[in-house]
Design a protein around this motif. Sequence first.
Motif, PDB file in Angstrom:
ATOM      1  N   VAL A 185       9.852   7.818  -2.563  1.00 39.69           N
ATOM      2  CA  VAL A 185       8.951   7.242  -1.560  1.00 39.69           C
ATOM      3  C   VAL A 185       7.703   6.682  -2.231  1.00 39.69           C
ATOM      4  O   VAL A 185       7.244   5.578  -1.907  1.00 39.69           O
ATOM      5  CB  VAL A 185       8.582   8.299  -0.489  1.00 39.69           C
ATOM      6  N   VAL A 186       7.161   7.423  -3.194  1.00 42.01           N
ATOM      7  CA  VAL A 186       5.975   6.950  -3.916  1.00 42.01           C
ATOM      8  C   VAL A 186       6.284   5.648  -4.654  1.00 42.01           C
ATOM      9  O   VAL A 186       5.484   4.708  -4.647  1.00 42.01           O
ATOM     10  CB  VAL A 186       5.464   8.034  -4.895  1.00 42.01           C
ATOM     11  N   SER A 187       7.461   5.566  -5.262  1.00 41.65           N
ATOM     12  CA  SER A 187       7.814   4.342  -5.991  1.00 41.65           C
ATOM     13  C   SER A 187       7.986   3.167  -5.044  1.00 41.65           C
ATOM     14  O   SER A 187       7.606   2.040  -5.379  1.00 41.65           O
ATOM     15  CB  SER A 187       9.069   4.551  -6.835  1.00 41.65           C
ATOM     16  N   LEU A 188       8.533   3.380  -3.847  1.00 42.40           N
ATOM     17  CA  LEU A 188       8.665   2.293  -2.884  1.00 42.40           C
ATOM     18  C   LEU A 188       7.306   1.829  -2.372  1.00 42.40           C
ATOM     19  O   LEU A 188       7.071   0.628  -2.210  1.00 42.40           O
ATOM     20  CB  LEU A 188       9.539   2.722  -1.703  1.00 42.40           C
ATOM     21  N   VAL A 189       6.402   2.760  -2.130  1.00 49.24           N
ATOM     22  CA  VAL A 189       5.056   2.388  -1.697  1.00 49.24           C
ATOM     23  C   VAL A 189       4.349   1.610  -2.799  1.00 49.24           C
ATOM     24  O   VAL A 189       3.724   0.574  -2.543  1.00 49.24           O
ATOM     25  CB  VAL A 189       4.242   3.645  -1.287  1.00 49.24           C
ATOM     26  N   LEU A 190       4.463   2.076  -4.023  1.00 53.90           N
ATOM     27  CA  LEU A 190       3.856   1.392  -5.154  1.00 53.90           C
ATOM     28  C   LEU A 190       4.449  -0.008  -5.327  1.00 53.90           C
ATOM     29  O   LEU A 190       3.718  -0.974  -5.582  1.00 53.90           O
ATOM     30  CB  LEU A 190       4.042   2.213  -6.429  1.00 53.90           C
ATOM     31  N   ALA A 191       5.757  -0.137  -5.167  1.00 54.57           N
ATOM     32  CA  ALA A 191       6.407  -1.450  -5.252  1.00 54.57           C
ATOM     33  C   ALA A 191       5.878  -2.374  -4.164  1.00 54.57           C
ATOM     34  O   ALA A 191       5.604  -3.560  -4.417  1.00 54.57           O
ATOM     35  CB  ALA A 191       7.919  -1.299  -5.141  1.00 54.57           C
ATOM     36  N   GLY A 192       5.699  -1.845  -2.962  1.00 49.14           N
ATOM     37  CA  GLY A 192       5.148  -2.648  -1.868  1.00 49.14           C
ATOM     38  C   GLY A 192       3.733  -3.121  -2.157  1.00 49.14           C
ATOM     39  O   GLY A 192       3.384  -4.279  -1.889  1.00 49.14           O
ATOM     40  N   VAL A 193       2.922  -2.237  -2.702  1.00 53.00           N
ATOM     41  CA  VAL A 193       1.545  -2.606  -3.053  1.00 53.00           C
ATOM     42  C   VAL A 193       1.541  -3.667  -4.148  1.00 53.00           C
ATOM     43  O   VAL A 193       0.787  -4.640  -4.079  1.00 53.00           O
ATOM     44  CB  VAL A 193       0.742  -1.349  -3.494  1.00 53.00           C
ATOM     45  N   PHE A 194       2.400  -3.498  -5.138  1.00 51.84           N
ATOM     46  CA  PHE A 194       2.487  -4.508  -6.214  1.00 51.84           C
ATOM     47  C   PHE A 194       2.902  -5.866  -5.680  1.00 51.84           C
ATOM     48  O   PHE A 194       2.340  -6.892  -6.065  1.00 51.84           O
ATOM     49  CB  PHE A 194       3.464  -4.050  -7.302  1.00 51.84           C
ATOM     50  N   ILE A 195       3.873  -5.892  -4.784  1.00 52.46           N
ATOM     51  CA  ILE A 195       4.318  -7.163  -4.222  1.00 52.46           C
ATOM     52  C   ILE A 195       3.219  -7.789  -3.370  1.00 52.46           C
ATOM     53  O   ILE A 195       2.944  -8.994  -3.476  1.00 52.46           O
ATOM     54  CB  ILE A 195       5.609  -6.971  -3.411  1.00 52.46           C
ATOM     55  N   LEU A 196       2.574  -6.988  -2.547  1.00 52.12           N
ATOM     56  CA  LEU A 196       1.504  -7.512  -1.692  1.00 52.12           C
ATOM     57  C   LEU A 196       0.347  -8.067  -2.506  1.00 52.12           C
ATOM     58  O   LEU A 196      -0.128  -9.181  -2.252  1.00 52.12           O
ATOM     59  CB  LEU A 196       1.001  -6.416  -0.748  1.00 52.12           C
ATOM     60  N   THR A 197      -0.105  -7.324  -3.502  1.00 54.70           N
ATOM     61  CA  THR A 197      -1.224  -7.808  -4.310  1.00 54.70           C
ATOM     62  C   THR A 197      -0.831  -9.033  -5.131  1.00 54.70           C
ATOM     63  O   THR A 197      -1.664  -9.905  -5.378  1.00 54.70           O
ATOM     64  CB  THR A 197      -1.768  -6.704  -5.241  1.00 54.70           C
ATOM     65  N   SER A 198       0.419  -9.125  -5.523  1.00 51.32           N
ATOM     66  CA  SER A 198       0.871 -10.316  -6.251  1.00 51.32           C
ATOM     67  C   SER A 198       0.883 -11.539  -5.352  1.00 51.32           C
ATOM     68  O   SER A 198       0.546 -12.642  -5.788  1.00 51.32           O
ATOM     69  CB  SER A 198       2.264 -10.088  -6.823  1.00 51.32           C
ATOM     70  N   LEU A 199       1.269 -11.362  -4.113  1.00 52.50           N
ATOM     71  CA  LEU A 199       1.323 -12.497  -3.189  1.00 52.50           C
ATOM     72  C   LEU A 199      -0.065 -13.035  -2.841  1.00 52.50           C
ATOM     73  O   LEU A 199      -0.238 -14.241  -2.675  1.00 52.50           O
ATOM     74  CB  LEU A 199       2.068 -12.110  -1.910  1.00 52.50           C
ATOM     75  N   VAL A 200      -1.048 -12.144  -2.722  1.00 56.12           N
ATOM     76  CA  VAL A 200      -2.399 -12.593  -2.366  1.00 56.12           C
ATOM     77  C   VAL A 200      -3.281 -12.828  -3.586  1.00 56.12           C
ATOM     78  O   VAL A 200      -4.412 -13.271  -3.454  1.00 56.12           O
ATOM     79  CB  VAL A 200      -3.095 -11.607  -1.399  1.00 56.12           C
TER      80      VAL A 200
END
Length: 71
Positions: A35-50
Amino acid sequence: MKKNMGSLDRTIRIVVAIVLIVLYANGIVTGVWGVVSLVLAGVFILTSLVSTCPLYLPFGIRTNQVKKRIS
């Protein structure tokens, strides 16, 4: 928010996010760490997009090149 991430930083974050998602999908990382890795992956994708990392702001870190205007 001002953009503070360069293209190399964004690319690395996307690659790390994909690796974390693949590890979770294959059952290599499970449970709380999954779960932590999925949340971290989501944060990485979001920050990369913006193109903005909120953790960079207090430290004044910028990985992108600032273009100077010629007046």
